[in-house]
Design an enzyme around this catalytic site. Sequence first.
Site, PDB file in Angstrom:
ATOM      1  N   ASP A 152      -8.660  -4.505  -6.046  1.00 59.90           N
ATOM      2  CA  ASP A 152      -8.215  -3.747  -4.879  1.00 59.90           C
ATOM      3  C   ASP A 152      -9.021  -2.453  -4.742  1.00 59.90           C
ATOM      4  O   ASP A 152      -9.054  -1.644  -5.654  1.00 59.90           O
ATOM      5  CB  ASP A 152      -6.727  -3.420  -5.018  1.00 59.90           C
ATOM      6  N   HIS A 196      -7.454  -5.846  -0.603  1.00 61.11           N
ATOM      7  CA  HIS A 196      -6.333  -4.908  -0.617  1.00 61.11           C
ATOM      8  C   HIS A 196      -5.035  -5.692  -0.444  1.00 61.11           C
ATOM      9  O   HIS A 196      -4.704  -6.152   0.645  1.00 61.11           O
ATOM     10  CB  HIS A 196      -6.508  -3.904   0.521  1.00 61.11           C
ATOM     11  N   SER A 214       0.843  -1.194   0.000  1.00 62.30           N
ATOM     12  CA  SER A 214       0.000   0.000   0.000  1.00 62.30           C
ATOM     13  C   SER A 214       0.887   1.255   0.000  1.00 62.30           C
ATOM     14  O   SER A 214       1.733   1.410  -0.878  1.00 62.30           O
ATOM     15  CB  SER A 214      -0.960  -0.054   1.189  1.00 62.30           C
TER      16      SER A 214
END
Length: 524
Positions: free
Chosen positions: A463, A493, A236
Amino acid sequence: MPTSAAHRAALLAVSAVLLAAGCSDGGSDASEPPKESGPSGRPALTAQKLSWAPCPPPSAAEGGGPAPSALPGGGAWECSFLQTPLDWSDPEGETIELALIRARARDASRRIGSLVFNFGGPGGSGVTGLPGFAEDYETLRGRYDLVSFDPRGVGRSDPVECLGDKELDAYYALDFTPDDTAEERTLSDAQKRYAGGCEKDSGPSLPHVGTENAARDMDLMRQVLGDGKLHYFGISYGTELGGVYAHLFPKNVGRAVFDAVVDPEAGVEEGALGQAKGFQLALDNFAQDCVDRGDECTLPGSSVAEIETFVTDLLASLDKKPIPGIGDRKLTQTQATNGIAQALYSKEFWTYLEQGLDAADGGDGALLLSLSDSMNGRSQNGSYSNIQAANAAINCVDFKERYTLGQAKERLGGFREASPVFGDFMGWSLAGCSQWPVPGAWEHPDVSAPGSAPVLVVGNTGDPATPYEGARAMVNALGKGVGVELTYEGEGHGAYNGGSACVKKAVDAYLLDGKVPKSGTVCK
């Protein structure tokens, strides 16, 4: 919204609500590992020796809770502190300490080095994050010391603090999608108080918590850990941090993996719009799953459109009248939207999302409020971690754009078109830095890294928080011969922890054996 990899912590919090189980946090007053001493100049910093010791329970800013449990197969986690300059433009000046955690490699004779993790946010604690995912990385621990850290401004690392717990309860219950001038004024005043609280409690640190300084911290960490190259696993926001590191230190990049990739070409507006589309896509997929299960699904509607109309109607009713939540706290429209988004981070959470929406329709907001609390870093004892404060501080010092509420309002049409559920929420969020006391650094980060070793870039088509398109943008921005694209056709995610044996095999082969997959490989 932050994009932290805190799914398991959230799952535990939600499960606790479902079971109506009480718990005691108990970690906020724990003693810390011994702190390093010595001169503050850079030569002394690169030569510092880390004093590793058993890890204490997480601090309140890290989220509290018990000390990390034993490693799979036995063995203990070790914690230490790294001294680093507060301001890298003045490396001989004041220093701060970064909290580190380590699990030693199982096979010392075949050890490659350290593998440094950043789990995202920005604002997520790596010291608490790494133990939470220990089983997923056990194969990698065969040949690496697994290392993570609380980046500057986060957790134990000179944490940014803004408001007290009760003040935060009130702040997160506010209407962040104002419907009239009075509500706009209320939101603006609240944002001003929040930013003022950050300046009052953490003012000297705020100019220095940005991503470029954090990347320089990682290069110092590499040297102190004794590694010639930085082997890195970024998830991320950790992909953005890794990209900035690769740009600054291309010759120092070892084996690096970027998973759940932030688009490095996106500014504030593009990033928020991308998230609105990403969360809407995830909600579409959740609703389609509900439709496919027929009568097993408890939500009203026989089509995706009907289920999503139910969701928008529920949020509209909460805007007018919040419902009972947990204790004396009510579920507001903002918290419900936040809770829905939190549940869309992982397909594992879809069951809780369905239950939470159904319960809220019946007047019980406890489950959606628990999901929102998880996103905001609220423990069941009422204390908050500093994940959201750090998230705001890092984003606002990184990005130059300062949208007023009026400018955000002008852009709502495009956001509503992107997502009828999340559009308003993400559109108004553009004004999040409008009252921030220090300026930002860039329109978007430079991650070009000519001369770097290959970076394996993993994108997930489903995602919600870091849409798939960001992976291709990162590959292109890193430059020819650097970015290697791997696609996962899945939900949630991140990909490595998403259950795909194909992704895991490809990533492990690169990190453990240096085998770079063909760019464009697709895993299903």
